[in-house]
Design an enzyme around this catalytic site. Structure first.
Site, PDB file in Angstrom:
ATOM      1  N   CYS A 254       1.605  14.726 -14.340  1.00 30.84           N
ATOM      2  CA  CYS A 254       2.424  16.068 -13.886  1.00 30.84           C
ATOM      3  C   CYS A 254       1.923  17.018 -13.146  1.00 30.84           C
ATOM      4  O   CYS A 254       1.489  16.724 -11.977  1.00 30.84           O
ATOM      5  CB  CYS A 254       3.307  16.381 -15.181  1.00 30.84           C
ATOM      6  N   SER A 255       1.679  18.026 -13.799  1.00 29.48           N
ATOM      7  CA  SER A 255       1.064  19.164 -13.134  1.00 29.48           C
ATOM      8  C   SER A 255       0.253  20.061 -13.972  1.00 29.48           C
ATOM      9  O   SER A 255       0.584  21.313 -13.870  1.00 29.48           O
ATOM     10  CB  SER A 255       1.975  19.987 -12.162  1.00 29.48           C
ATOM     11  N   CYS A 256      -0.298  19.431 -15.086  1.00 29.58           N
ATOM     12  CA  CYS A 256      -0.972  20.487 -15.993  1.00 29.58           C
ATOM     13  C   CYS A 256      -1.981  21.169 -15.285  1.00 29.58           C
ATOM     14  O   CYS A 256      -2.781  20.810 -14.403  1.00 29.58           O
ATOM     15  CB  CYS A 256      -1.535  19.574 -17.004  1.00 29.58           C
TER      16      CYS A 256
ATOM     17  N   CYS B 229      -3.733  16.626 -12.021  1.00 27.08           N
ATOM     18  CA  CYS B 229      -3.197  15.932 -13.126  1.00 27.08           C
ATOM     19  C   CYS B 229      -2.298  14.939 -12.698  1.00 27.08           C
ATOM     20  O   CYS B 229      -1.301  14.995 -12.156  1.00 27.08           O
ATOM     21  CB  CYS B 229      -2.150  17.069 -13.789  1.00 27.08           C
TER      22      CYS B 229
END
Length: 204
Positions: free
Chosen positions: A108-110, A105
């Site tokens: 961000c950190s999906c 991602c």
């Protein structure tokens, strides 16, 4: 071994901040100790990589389920009672003899929590998010000790708040006689992100 991309001291600082935030939320009545413990229990035992591994094992042994998983991962996982927050729109991409898939991602950190649990620190680190897109073969080899042959194409999939990707790894050779629980035990979190291999059967 996956890189932490975060020095030990920094990790300790992050842990201390998390504890401080947890204490503040409890003090303000936003959460209770019981709620915090329950959340930890859920992500340790009820959702996470072990559920993703069950889905993979099912796909390895049931061609019709595999087809449904690749067509609509969210609906196929729901057949097994797997879904929820951060798993509303999942897409599964399949590794083959000629294609290896890796997930990131970049914003961000999906991440698909219901099947992979909470994202590891390295997945959220800017270094991984930037480099895996530019030089995936090098990152897999140098940072994860995972070598993908030059003859195999590497495809990098960028997850987002709308779509969360994860990988259906290839079934290892020599597992024809293994049952679903034994197969699931071979599936690693990293193999479902595409940065590591699946395990090998005990007899291999």
């Amino acid at each position: 071994m996956a890189p932490t991309d975060t020095p030990l001291r920094t990790q300790e600082e992050i842990a201390a901040r998390v504890k401080a935030l947890e204490a503040l939320m409890i003090e303000k009545g936003i959460m209770t100790v019981e709620a915090v413990d329950r959340l930890a229990e859920i992500y340790e035992n009820e959702v996470g990589p072990q559920l993703g591994a069950q889905v993979v094992a099912r796909a390895w042994t049931d061609p019709e389920f595999k087809a449904r998983l690749l067509a609509n991962a969210t609906e196929a996982c729901a057949e097994l009672g797997i879904g929820g927050l951060q798993g509303e729109d999942m897409i599964v991409v399949e590794n083959t003899d000629t294609v290896h898939n890796t997930i990131v991602c970049t914003l961000c950190s999906c991440y698909p929590w219901p099947v992979l649990g909470l994202p590891p620190n390295w997945y959220k680190a800017p270094a991984y998010r930037a480099r895996i897109v530019r030089e995936p073969r090098k990152v897999l080899a140098e940072d994860f000790g995972f070598t993908v042959p030059d003859s195999v194409e590497i495809r990098v999939w960028d997850s987002s708040a709308e779509l969360r990707y994860w990988v259906l790894p290839q079934r290892p050779a020599g597992t024809e006689d293994l049952g679903p629980f034994e197969l699931a035990a071979l599936v690693t979190r990293d193999s479902m992100i595409g940065v590591g291999p699946v395990g090998t059967p005990a007899s291999a």
